[in-house]
Design a protein around this motif. Structure first.
Motif, short mmCIF file in Angstrom:
data_model
loop_
_atom_site.label_atom_id
_atom_site.label_comp_id
_atom_site.label_asym_id
_atom_site.label_seq_id
_atom_site.Cartn_x
_atom_site.Cartn_y
_atom_site.Cartn_z
N ASN A 192 25.40 47.19 34.08
CA ASN A 192 24.41 46.13 33.85
C ASN A 192 24.90 44.81 34.43
O ASN A 192 24.15 44.08 35.09
CB ASN A 192 24.16 45.99 32.35
N SER A 193 26.16 44.49 34.20
CA SER A 193 26.75 43.25 34.71
C SER A 193 26.71 43.21 36.24
O SER A 193 26.32 42.20 36.83
CB SER A 193 28.19 43.13 34.20
N GLN A 194 27.10 44.31 36.87
CA GLN A 194 27.16 44.34 38.33
C GLN A 194 25.77 44.31 38.96
O GLN A 194 25.60 43.78 40.06
CB GLN A 194 27.93 45.58 38.80
N LEU A 195 24.78 44.87 38.29
CA LEU A 195 23.41 44.79 38.80
C LEU A 195 22.92 43.35 38.82
O LEU A 195 22.28 42.91 39.80
CB LEU A 195 22.48 45.65 37.93
N HIS A 196 23.23 42.59 37.77
CA HIS A 196 22.83 41.18 37.74
C HIS A 196 23.58 40.36 38.79
O HIS A 196 22.99 39.49 39.45
CB HIS A 196 23.07 40.59 36.34
N ILE A 197 24.86 40.65 38.96
CA ILE A 197 25.64 39.94 39.98
C ILE A 197 25.13 40.26 41.38
O ILE A 197 25.06 39.38 42.25
CB ILE A 197 27.14 40.29 39.85
N SER A 198 24.75 41.51 41.60
CA SER A 198 24.22 41.91 42.90
C SER A 198 22.95 41.14 43.24
O SER A 198 22.76 40.69 44.37
CB SER A 198 23.94 43.42 42.90
N ILE A 199 22.08 40.96 42.23
CA ILE A 199 20.84 40.20 42.45
C ILE A 199 21.15 38.73 42.68
O ILE A 199 20.62 38.09 43.59
CB ILE A 199 19.90 40.37 41.24
N THR A 229 11.75 35.38 44.92
CA THR A 229 12.31 36.24 43.87
C THR A 229 11.32 37.26 43.33
O THR A 229 11.58 37.88 42.30
CB THR A 229 12.82 35.36 42.71
N SER A 230 10.21 37.46 44.01
CA SER A 230 9.17 38.37 43.48
C SER A 230 9.68 39.81 43.37
O SER A 230 9.46 40.47 42.36
CB SER A 230 7.92 38.31 44.37
N ALA A 231 10.36 40.28 44.42
CA ALA A 231 10.88 41.65 44.39
C ALA A 231 11.98 41.79 43.35
O ALA A 231 12.04 42.78 42.60
CB ALA A 231 11.41 42.05 45.77
N ASN A 232 12.86 40.79 43.27
CA ASN A 232 13.94 40.82 42.30
C ASN A 232 13.43 40.74 40.87
O ASN A 232 14.05 41.28 39.95
CB ASN A 232 14.93 39.68 42.56
N SER A 233 12.30 40.06 40.67
CA SER A 233 11.72 39.95 39.33
C SER A 233 11.31 41.31 38.80
O SER A 233 11.54 41.63 37.62
CB SER A 233 10.50 39.02 39.35
N ILE A 234 10.73 42.13 39.67
CA ILE A 234 10.34 43.48 39.26
C ILE A 234 11.57 44.30 38.89
O ILE A 234 11.59 45.01 37.86
CB ILE A 234 9.56 44.17 40.39
N SER A 246 15.96 45.14 32.42
CA SER A 246 15.84 44.67 31.03
C SER A 246 15.22 45.73 30.14
O SER A 246 15.63 45.90 28.98
CB SER A 246 15.00 43.39 30.98
N ALA A 247 14.24 46.46 30.68
CA ALA A 247 13.59 47.51 29.90
C ALA A 247 14.57 48.61 29.54
O ALA A 247 14.53 49.17 28.43
CB ALA A 247 12.42 48.09 30.68
N ILE A 248 15.49 48.91 30.46
CA ILE A 248 16.47 49.98 30.21
C ILE A 248 17.57 49.50 29.27
O ILE A 248 17.83 50.10 28.22
CB ILE A 248 17.07 50.49 31.53
N PHE A 249 18.25 48.39 29.66
CA PHE A 249 19.42 47.95 28.92
C PHE A 249 19.08 47.15 27.66
O PHE A 249 19.94 46.94 26.81
CB PHE A 249 20.34 47.12 29.81
N GLY A 250 17.83 46.70 27.54
CA GLY A 250 17.41 46.00 26.34
C GLY A 250 16.50 46.84 25.47
O GLY A 250 16.70 46.95 24.25
N GLY A 251 15.51 47.47 26.10
CA GLY A 251 14.51 48.22 25.35
C GLY A 251 15.04 49.51 24.75
O GLY A 251 14.71 49.84 23.59
N VAL A 252 15.87 50.23 25.48
CA VAL A 252 16.38 51.52 24.98
C VAL A 252 17.27 51.33 23.74
O VAL A 252 17.08 52.03 22.74
CB VAL A 252 17.13 52.28 26.10
N PRO A 253 18.25 50.39 23.76
CA PRO A 253 19.04 50.19 22.53
C PRO A 253 18.21 49.79 21.32
O PRO A 253 18.42 50.30 20.22
CB PRO A 253 20.02 49.07 22.93
#
Length: 309
Positions: A153-160, A190-195, A201-208
């Motif tokens: 999750n951390s590396q995905l945000h840093i990549s963006i 940032t339109s593509a990055n927003s999606i 967020s749905a995966i790492f926030g919604g699933v827990p």
């Protein structure tokens, strides 16, 4: 790193730019930092020193305490240095590093709370199979899995974030490099990055959150079938501390999300307060919640302090 387009520093505006408030903020957050680190270290020592607490629930709690120490250490020390030196700057690499650790420890907390909810679900709904299901191997595996998912999750945000372009001096209306603020301050499309961010967020926030809700739905359903009110109270009391921490963590998380959605004129004040609650107050209160609402921890802390004195 070249995407910064020539600018090598960001500026953290903090809670207030009033010079008269800086000494108060310095001592306030220094005290909160010391209380947080000391409180979580006491929880760790109490669990380690008492063999009766060498159970899955307290194993996960000790890891949560470590995550709390890491979470607050990612933001507060830098803020204290900035106040003391009267220098609000942070390098681009430093900002990326801070974002990386903030999302690492925030996701760790979320996943540890989820694992602890599962532990309570097994303990209450399947008590006869608890020791078989929650064996030491599974407990270690769940902690390692939580760490690797948090790192992802951390590396995905840093990549963006590393793909964004900043065209002017970057003044961040917060006391740490907050990803949503940096995202909004970028002059990139940032339109593509927003999606992609919504998906992450749905995966790492919604699933827990869904797993925690499911666990407590099953727990409540199981407790309603218990005929004795005393038995129901005793069983649910083991969940009280965890449920309090869950409400505090996700309540402040929701506050951060809502503050980022308000108008720009009101965003700074609401956003900084919400971020402070999320990154500073929550890790500070967690040890108090567990020590005040958990008799086993209170007894272990009492014995630890008595033997030390």
């Amino acid at each position: 790193m070249e995407n910064l387009t020539g600018f090598s520093k960001f500026y953290l505006l903090g809670f207030s730019e009033d010079p008269e408030l800086q000494p108060l903020l310095l001592w306030l957050f220094f005290s909160m930092y010391l209380v947080t680190v000391a409180g979580n270290l006491l929880i760790l020592l109490a669990i380690r020193s008492n063999p009766h607490l060498h159970t899955p629930m307290y194993f996960f709690l000790s890891n949560l305490s470590l995550a709390d120490i890491g979470f607050i250490s990612t933001t507060v020390p830098k803020m204290l240095v900035n106040i003391q030196t009267e220098n609000k700057s942070i390098t681009y690499v430093g900002c990326l590093t801070q974002v990386s650790f903030v999302y690492l420890f925030a996701c760790l907390e979320s996943l540890f709370l989820t694992v602890m909810a599962y532990d309570r679900f097994v303990a209450i709904c399947h008590p006869l199979h608890y020791t078989v299901i929650m064996n030491p191997r599974l407990c270690v595996l769940l902690v390692l899995l939580s760490f690797f998912l948090s790192l992802l999750n951390s590396q995905l945000h840093i990549s963006i974030l590393s793909q964004l372009i900043f065209c002017t001096d970057v003044e961040i209306p917060s006391f740490f490099c907050d990803f949503p603020l940096l995202f909004n301050l970028s002059c990139s499309d940032t339109s593509a990055n927003s999606i992609l961010l919504y998906f992450i967020s749905a995966i790492f926030g919604g699933v827990p959150v869904s797993c925690i809700l499911y666990s407590y739905t099953q727990i409540i359903s199981s407790l309603l079938r218990v005929s004795s009110s005393g038995g129901r109270y005793k069983a649910f009391s083991t969940c009280a501390s965890h449920l309090s921490v869950v409400c505090l963590f996700y309540g402040t998380s929701l506050g951060v999300y809502l503050s980022s959605a308000v108008s720009s004129s009101a965003r700074k004040g609401a956003g900084v307060v919400a971020s402070g609650m999320y990154t500073v107050v929550t890790p500070m209160l967690n040890p108090f919640i567990y020590s005040l609402r958990n008799k086993d921890i209170k007894r272990a802390l009492y014995r630890l302090l008595i033997t030390k004195t």
